[in-house]
Every structure is written in C-alpha cells, then in structure tokens.
Write an enzyme that holds these catalytic residues in place. Structure first.
Site, short mmCIF file in Angstrom:
data_model
loop_
_atom_site.label_atom_id
_atom_site.label_comp_id
_atom_site.label_asym_id
_atom_site.label_seq_id
_atom_site.Cartn_x
_atom_site.Cartn_y
_atom_site.Cartn_z
N LYS A 142 19.35 137.42 42.02
CA LYS A 142 19.21 136.74 43.30
C LYS A 142 19.45 137.65 44.50
O LYS A 142 19.01 137.34 45.61
CB LYS A 142 20.17 135.55 43.37
N LYS A 224 8.56 130.63 32.73
CA LYS A 224 8.96 129.23 32.65
C LYS A 224 8.49 128.48 33.89
O LYS A 224 8.38 129.05 34.97
CB LYS A 224 10.48 129.12 32.56
N LYS A 227 11.03 125.38 39.80
CA LYS A 227 10.87 124.80 41.14
C LYS A 227 11.01 125.85 42.23
O LYS A 227 10.70 125.59 43.39
CB LYS A 227 11.88 123.67 41.36
#
Length: 371
Positions: A142, A224, A227
């Site tokens: 991140k 995958k 969202k």
C-alpha cells in the site's frame, strides 16, 4: 420485517477447523468467539459476498457467537472523502442486512463508536516494534506508490490486532490468501501474555475459502476480483443494475476458443464465468458445460448475465429497502455498539490493570500522595 436471503453454499471444512481450534481455545478457558471486520469503502462485489458475507451468515445461522465490525477507522489510512465515508457506512450496514446478517443474532457495529479499539491499539503499539510493522506485506504493497506515508497506514495492523483482541476472539474468518494478516494479532497476544500474564487467546484463522471465493477479475482473469480495481468493468457489484451487469459480463475477457469448457489454468476467463454461473444457479460445473455444449462464448455470456441479474434482484431489493430507512440502520448500529462495549469494556479494564494504568485499591494497604 424483511425476508432473509439464504446463500446456497458453505465450506464443508470450516466447521471441522472451528471445532478443532475451539477445543484448543477452551483448554485455555477462553470463550469461543468469532470476529471479523469489513471496510466501508466502495460497493461489495460478488467475490466479497461469496468469500466472506455468506460465510458469516452461515456461522450466524449455526448459532455461533459472531462479532462483526464495520471498520471505518481503517478507511481513513489513505485520503478519503468524509461525506462519502458516512454514506458508505450506512450503505454497508444496509448491504450486510440485505445479504442476510441478522443483528439479533450477531453483534454488528461501527468500529469508531467503540473507543476500546483505539485504546487497546495504543497499549499494543507500545509492545510492537517498528521493524515488525515495516516487514508486513500489506504495508509494503500500500505504501509503494506513496511519497509521504501516513502514520495510520504504518500502524493500522496494530489496530487490526486490537479489533480482534478487544473481544478475546478465538477465531477470525479469512481467505486462504489472508492468513498472514492475522499473524501480528497472534504475535501480540503471545507477547502480552508472556509479559503481563495470560490475558488473550491466540486467535486462530478460520479458513472460509470455497471453490467460489476466489472469483477473478472480469478484465484480467489472472487477478482476483477487487473493489479497489480502478476499472469498474472488472467486477460485479451487489448493487449493479441489470444493464451494468450485462455490460460487464459481455466485456469479460475470455480467449479465442469458441466453445464453453472449464479449465482454470488454460482458460481462466471462461472458467471464471462458469464458476459465477454455478454459484448463482446452484448447478454443478459439469451440468453447466453440458447445457452450453452448443453455445459459443458470446452467447454463453448472455446466459450468465441473465442468471446473475435474476439471482441478485431479491438481494438488491432487500438492500434498497433497508437503505431507505436510515433511522433503522442507525438504531442497528447503536444497539450493536452497546453489545460490543458490553463485551470489550471489561477486557480493556483487565488490560489496564495488568499494565498498571488502574490502581487496585484492595491490593494497596496505603497510598502516599506526594505534594
């Protein structure tokens, strides 16, 4: 007031794991309790529903003690829109209820309204080290594109551990690729117990993976469904309207072979569509391939889209009905807050006594006050 939506499947291995680990937790005299959290960021997609929410519903319906938190504080680790966040909290509450979560059977609450989470986070951060946090793969992923890294992003795994340990949770449902996210909570529980006495159970991962839980991106079947993917056509959200669902499935990346066959390694795109079709119709992969034997992938996509639209319609109606009553949603969260604090306030009090933050008068014969 509202009809419950029942998912069509459940991981048959989950309860075997739950029973085994519950016995271990019981040996330490900790009550079996399951904790999980979900961030109110963006719409829930079909992969979230299959891999997490439907599993929570099954645990709930099997009378397990389940604590579910809408972890809004975790949504602040990166820059966010305050108005959007408050709307997302209500929408997430409506979505969970619409998908079958029953607030009378589980503890459902908003993380930030329970101060014990952040209080315990500080206590745990004082025994956690910076090198330990810096090596976490979530942090590296991140922060790799950030010039200035927020402190919250660095320490959020400690808050995640506090979320779990505040309730002395013995089990945490995770996907097979998320096991390492619970390791810090396990480490901190061991460290605290070693220094200050047996206080926390070592939380066990409860694997909830199923053949449907790893749905792939519609635009890149090597990844995958997520969202956080910037391409909205990469996923099927629980609240997408029929036109959006049809559009996204029609644009799903497949391959140059016309027939419909299932092969995860060689044909991941088509196989992903078959998996989705299998879930929403409760048909086996073999049945679906037989039905689509004379179809090309173009026609088959329309069949999948029609099945998905039909399956999601009653769930979407439930979500919209809940979302149209914000007063009821706020009451659900308020009731959940009370239930959550009833569990974790005494746990935090025990932590504070063991850390010396509270004075036990019964153990002190005399307290001298210096002036």
């Amino acid at each position: 007031m509202f009809k419950k939506i029942r998912p069509l499947f459940f991981n048959k291995h989950l309860y075997r794991s739950l029973s085994m680990h519950a016995k271990h937790a019981k040996g330490k005299e900790f009550q079996k309790r399951i904790f999980s959290g979900i961030q109110p960021t963006g719409a829930i997609h079909l992969g979230n529903y299959l891999g997490a929410i439907s599993q929570w519903v099954k645990l709930q319906n099997n009378n397990e003690e389940v604590v579910l938190s809408i972890v809004d504080l975790h949504s602040m680790t990166l820059r966010h829109d305050p108005k959007q966040l408050s709307e997302n909290i209500l929408h997430m509450t409506a979505t969970l209820l619409g998908c079958g979560i029953n607030p009378d059977k589980v503890t459902l609450f908003q993380q930030s309204t329970v101060p014990e989470h952040t209080q315990l986070c500080w206590c745990l951060s004082c025994i956690c080290t910076m090198p330990r946090l810096a090596h976490l793969p979530q942090y590296k992923e991140k922060s790799k594109d950030l010039k200035d890294i927020p402190l919250g992003l660095f320490i959020y795994p400690v808050l995640q551990a506090a979320d779990i340990l505040a309730y002395k949770a013995t089990h945490v449902p995770v996907g097979e690729d998320q096991v390492q996210q619970i390791q810090l909570a396990q480490d901190l529980a061991r460290m605290f117990n070693s220094r200050f006495g047996n206080t926390f159970p070592e939380p066990h991962t409860l694997i909830t993976g199923t053949e449907f839980a790893r749905l792939r991106s519609l635009r890149d079947p090597q990844k995958k469904m997520s969202k956080s993917d910037p391409d909205p056509k990469s996923r099927i959200c629980m609240t997408d309207n029929p036109d959006e669902i049809v559009r996204n499935i029609k644009k799903a990346v497949t391959d140059f072979t016309s027939e419909v066959t299932y092969d995860l390694e060689k044909r991941p795109g088509v196989s992903n569509l078959i998996s989705i079709h299998s879930f929403v119709t409760n048909k086996s992969i073999e049945e679906i391939c037989l039905e689509a034997e004379n179809m090309n992938t173009g026609k088959y996509k329309l069949m999948v889209a029609e099945a998905v639209v039909s399956y999601l319609k009653p769930i979407q109606d439930q979500i919209q009905q809940y979302y149209s009553d914000p007063g009821y949603l706020m009451q659900v969260l308020q009731d959940g807050k009370v239930k959550a604090r009833n569990i974790c306030s005494s746990n935090l009090e025990e932590v504070e006594y063991k850390l010396g933050l509270r004075i036990n008068i019964k153990e002190k014969k005399q307290i001298k006050v210096q002036t």
